[in-house]
Design an enzyme around this catalytic site. Sequence first.
Site, PDB file in Angstrom:
ATOM      1  N   HIS A  95       0.788  -1.234   0.000  1.00 29.52           N
ATOM      2  CA  HIS A  95       0.000   0.000   0.000  1.00 29.52           C
ATOM      3  C   HIS A  95       0.820   1.283   0.000  1.00 29.52           C
ATOM      4  O   HIS A  95       0.249   2.371   0.014  1.00 29.52           O
ATOM      5  CB  HIS A  95      -0.968   0.023   1.196  1.00 29.52           C
ATOM      6  CG  HIS A  95      -0.290   0.235   2.524  1.00 29.52           C
ATOM      7  ND1 HIS A  95       0.281  -0.780   3.252  1.00 29.52           N
ATOM      8  CD2 HIS A  95      -0.085   1.362   3.256  1.00 29.52           C
ATOM      9  CE1 HIS A  95       0.806  -0.294   4.365  1.00 29.52           C
ATOM     10  NE2 HIS A  95       0.599   1.009   4.396  1.00 29.52           N
TER      11      HIS A  95
HETATM   12  C1  UD1 Z   1      -1.959   5.685   5.812  1.00 27.94           C
HETATM   13  C2  UD1 Z   1      -0.639   6.149   6.399  1.00 27.94           C
HETATM   14  C3  UD1 Z   1       0.389   5.031   6.275  1.00 27.94           C
HETATM   15  C4  UD1 Z   1      -0.112   3.747   6.888  1.00 27.94           C
HETATM   16  C5  UD1 Z   1      -1.481   3.386   6.312  1.00 27.94           C
HETATM   17  C6  UD1 Z   1      -2.044   2.202   7.054  1.00 27.94           C
HETATM   18  C7  UD1 Z   1      -0.131   8.567   6.208  1.00 27.94           C
HETATM   19  C8  UD1 Z   1       0.714   9.556   5.486  1.00 27.94           C
HETATM   20  N1  UD1 Z   1      -0.107   7.316   5.682  1.00 27.94           N
HETATM   21  O1  UD1 Z   1      -1.756   5.451   4.436  1.00 27.94           O
HETATM   22  O2  UD1 Z   1       1.576   5.412   6.965  1.00 27.94           O
HETATM   23  O3  UD1 Z   1       0.802   2.713   6.637  1.00 27.94           O
HETATM   24  O4  UD1 Z   1      -2.384   4.502   6.483  1.00 27.94           O
HETATM   25  O5  UD1 Z   1      -3.027   1.532   6.326  1.00 27.94           O
HETATM   26  O6  UD1 Z   1      -0.762   8.880   7.171  1.00 27.94           O
HETATM   27  N2  UD1 Z   1      -9.338   4.963   1.726  1.00 27.94           N
HETATM   28  C9  UD1 Z   1     -10.592   4.392   1.677  1.00 27.94           C
HETATM   29  N3  UD1 Z   1     -11.174   4.056   2.850  1.00 27.94           N
HETATM   30  C10 UD1 Z   1     -10.609   4.237   4.066  1.00 27.94           C
HETATM   31  C11 UD1 Z   1      -9.344   4.834   4.107  1.00 27.94           C
HETATM   32  C12 UD1 Z   1      -8.707   5.181   2.936  1.00 27.94           C
HETATM   33  O7  UD1 Z   1     -11.163   4.208   0.600  1.00 27.94           O
HETATM   34  O8  UD1 Z   1     -11.216   3.890   5.101  1.00 27.94           O
HETATM   35  C13 UD1 Z   1      -8.655   5.307   0.453  1.00 27.94           C
HETATM   36  C14 UD1 Z   1      -8.909   6.742  -0.015  1.00 27.94           C
HETATM   37  O9  UD1 Z   1      -9.000   6.728  -1.417  1.00 27.94           O
HETATM   38  C15 UD1 Z   1      -7.620   7.434   0.407  1.00 27.94           C
HETATM   39  C16 UD1 Z   1      -6.580   6.333   0.260  1.00 27.94           C
HETATM   40  O10 UD1 Z   1      -7.259   5.149   0.638  1.00 27.94           O
HETATM   41  O11 UD1 Z   1      -7.320   8.551  -0.409  1.00 27.94           O
HETATM   42  C17 UD1 Z   1      -5.353   6.534   1.126  1.00 27.94           C
HETATM   43  O12 UD1 Z   1      -5.732   6.730   2.508  1.00 27.94           O
HETATM   44  P1  UD1 Z   1      -4.767   7.608   3.473  1.00 27.94           P
HETATM   45  O13 UD1 Z   1      -5.272   7.527   4.856  1.00 27.94           O
HETATM   46  O14 UD1 Z   1      -4.565   8.953   2.897  1.00 27.94           O
HETATM   47  O15 UD1 Z   1      -3.376   6.916   3.348  1.00 27.94           O
HETATM   48  P2  UD1 Z   1      -2.984   5.377   3.442  1.00 27.94           P
HETATM   49  O16 UD1 Z   1      -2.422   4.967   2.132  1.00 27.94           O
HETATM   50  O17 UD1 Z   1      -4.119   4.618   4.019  1.00 27.94           O
HETATM   51  N1  UDP Z   2      -4.282  -5.879   8.764  1.00 26.33           N
HETATM   52  C1  UDP Z   2      -5.575  -6.390   8.808  1.00 26.33           C
HETATM   53  N2  UDP Z   2      -6.221  -6.658   7.630  1.00 26.33           N
HETATM   54  C2  UDP Z   2      -5.640  -6.464   6.403  1.00 26.33           C
HETATM   55  C3  UDP Z   2      -4.308  -5.954   6.382  1.00 26.33           C
HETATM   56  C4  UDP Z   2      -3.667  -5.663   7.569  1.00 26.33           C
HETATM   57  O1  UDP Z   2      -6.142  -6.615   9.882  1.00 26.33           O
HETATM   58  O2  UDP Z   2      -6.291  -6.731   5.383  1.00 26.33           O
HETATM   59  C5  UDP Z   2      -3.613  -5.516  10.044  1.00 26.33           C
HETATM   60  C6  UDP Z   2      -2.292  -6.206  10.311  1.00 26.33           C
HETATM   61  O3  UDP Z   2      -2.474  -7.415  11.030  1.00 26.33           O
HETATM   62  C7  UDP Z   2      -1.559  -5.157  11.154  1.00 26.33           C
HETATM   63  C8  UDP Z   2      -2.067  -3.844  10.613  1.00 26.33           C
HETATM   64  O4  UDP Z   2      -3.305  -4.143   9.961  1.00 26.33           O
HETATM   65  O5  UDP Z   2      -1.931  -5.276  12.529  1.00 26.33           O
HETATM   66  C9  UDP Z   2      -1.086  -3.241   9.627  1.00 26.33           C
HETATM   67  O6  UDP Z   2      -1.665  -2.132   9.001  1.00 26.33           O
HETATM   68  P1  UDP Z   2      -1.128  -1.523   7.639  1.00 26.33           P
HETATM   69  O7  UDP Z   2      -0.321  -2.515   6.895  1.00 26.33           O
HETATM   70  O8  UDP Z   2      -2.291  -0.907   6.972  1.00 26.33           O
HETATM   71  O9  UDP Z   2      -0.235  -0.298   8.132  1.00 26.33           O
HETATM   72  P2  UDP Z   2       1.307  -0.124   8.503  1.00 26.33           P
HETATM   73  O10 UDP Z   2       1.624  -1.095   9.585  1.00 26.33           O
HETATM   74  O11 UDP Z   2       2.093  -0.316   7.268  1.00 26.33           O
HETATM   75  O12 UDP Z   2       1.398   1.292   8.937  1.00 26.33           O
END
Ligand code: UD1
Ligand code: UDP
Length: 361
Positions: A206
């Site tokens: 991601h």
């Molecule tokens: C964010 C964090 C990243 C973390 C990740 C965990 C920042 C800069 N990044 O990245 O460090 O590893 O969360 O998963 O804070 N979206 C949905 N539904 C949701 C949430 C997001 O559709 O519930 C989609 C939207 O199109 C959004 C995109 O995902 O624009 C990205 O979401 P965002 O929270 O901006 O960043 P992540 O890539 O999730």
């Molecule tokens: N996770 C989950 N379902 C998924 C993918 C991840 O429950 O489909 C959980 C995973 O076990 C871990 C956390 O989400 O506890 C990790 O989140 P993510 O990879 O989004 O963020 P990061 O750790 O990279 O910030």
Amino acid sequence: MKLVHVVGTRPNFVKMAPVIAALRAADPDGRHVLVHTGQHYDRMMSGIFLEQLGVPEPDHMLGVGSGSHAAQLGGVLEAIAPVLTAEEPDLVIVPGDVNSTLAAALACAHLRIPLAHVEAGLRSFDRTMPEEVNRVLTDQVSDLLFTHSPEAAINLAAEGVPGERVHLVGNTMIDSLVALEDRFRGIGACSAHGLEAGSYLLVTLHRPALVDGPLLGAAIDALAAVSESMPVVFPVHPRTRAALGERAGRLPEGLMLTDPVGYLDFLSLEADARAALTDSGGIQEETTYLGVPCFTLRDNTERPITIEHGTNHLLGLDPERIAEVPGLVAAAGRGPVDPPPLWDGRAAERLAAVVTGIHAT
Ligand code: UD1
Ligand code: UDP
């Protein structure tokens, strides 16, 4: 004590659930306020985690949602400041490195409210990643820094953070895993995909550097090739789903893309995987605890302890290297290994003892 806990994204819920529970247990007469920024909002990215981890209903939902870094940082800062002004907490606690974390930290700095950072001191030394900037700045304005591995204290000392603020308590994300181990071990989530434990590669991707450009197509092609010899289960983050578009519809049978899965199902898939391929921070840590080989599709990691431990292998930000995974998996060990020190399910308890001890003096 009056404490405000701030959460907002999928990994935050996992890191903070045990902290909230341990502080409630340590200070049952205190007031524990939960703020959810709303950075993540889909049920499978938010609500299911609060339910499965037993986190109480948030007291404040800021509803900030998706947007640019500027919009998320500005939105959380603007929305949380009046909440903190009204609540007047003794301490605000923020986890990890997401935009919600830095915005809440800045609000505390401006309002002169004491701040604690959970998972402090991790460094990739790669400031092209927004998370690295968020970590460095949050640590700079934190009064209490809770770390989960020894190199964090070295990183913080190098940035001039006074040592007396830093407390090595262990890994609260692993606390959540340990607390639910009896439940997820019995699920067998892989059978829903027609798979046997120990037979498949679990994938999550991601990071913007990988999924927001041409590398994602190359990664999918490489995974399709791998799936001919080893089934691939890939719960797709919403960012990645949006970037995949129509490609997600034309895949070989062995490459199984799913929506994001709930925490218990994911831990089950992870524990039963032959190996994981990821760019997630949390999954590098959970596979380390579980003894599952992990291949990280990044050039660096802020979690070097997972490499030193032997479970995690950096492949580089290079989808071509995915072709090597079946061979590397065959060579990699699998099975119980002792987790790193203090990744034992009791980190939040130690953290709560520090917070209540400081408050008592
Ligand atoms: C964010 C964090 C990243 C973390 C990740 C965990 C920042 C800069 N990044 O990245 O460090 O590893 O969360 O998963 O804070 N979206 C949905 N539904 C949701 C949430 C997001 O559709 O519930 C989609 C939207 O199109 C959004 C995109 O995902 O624009 C990205 O979401 P965002 O929270 O901006 O960043 P992540 O890539 O999730
Ligand atoms: N996770 C989950 N379902 C998924 C993918 C991840 O429950 O489909 C959980 C995973 O076990 C871990 C956390 O989400 O506890 C990790 O989140 P993510 O990879 O989004 O963020 P990061 O750790 O990279 O910030």
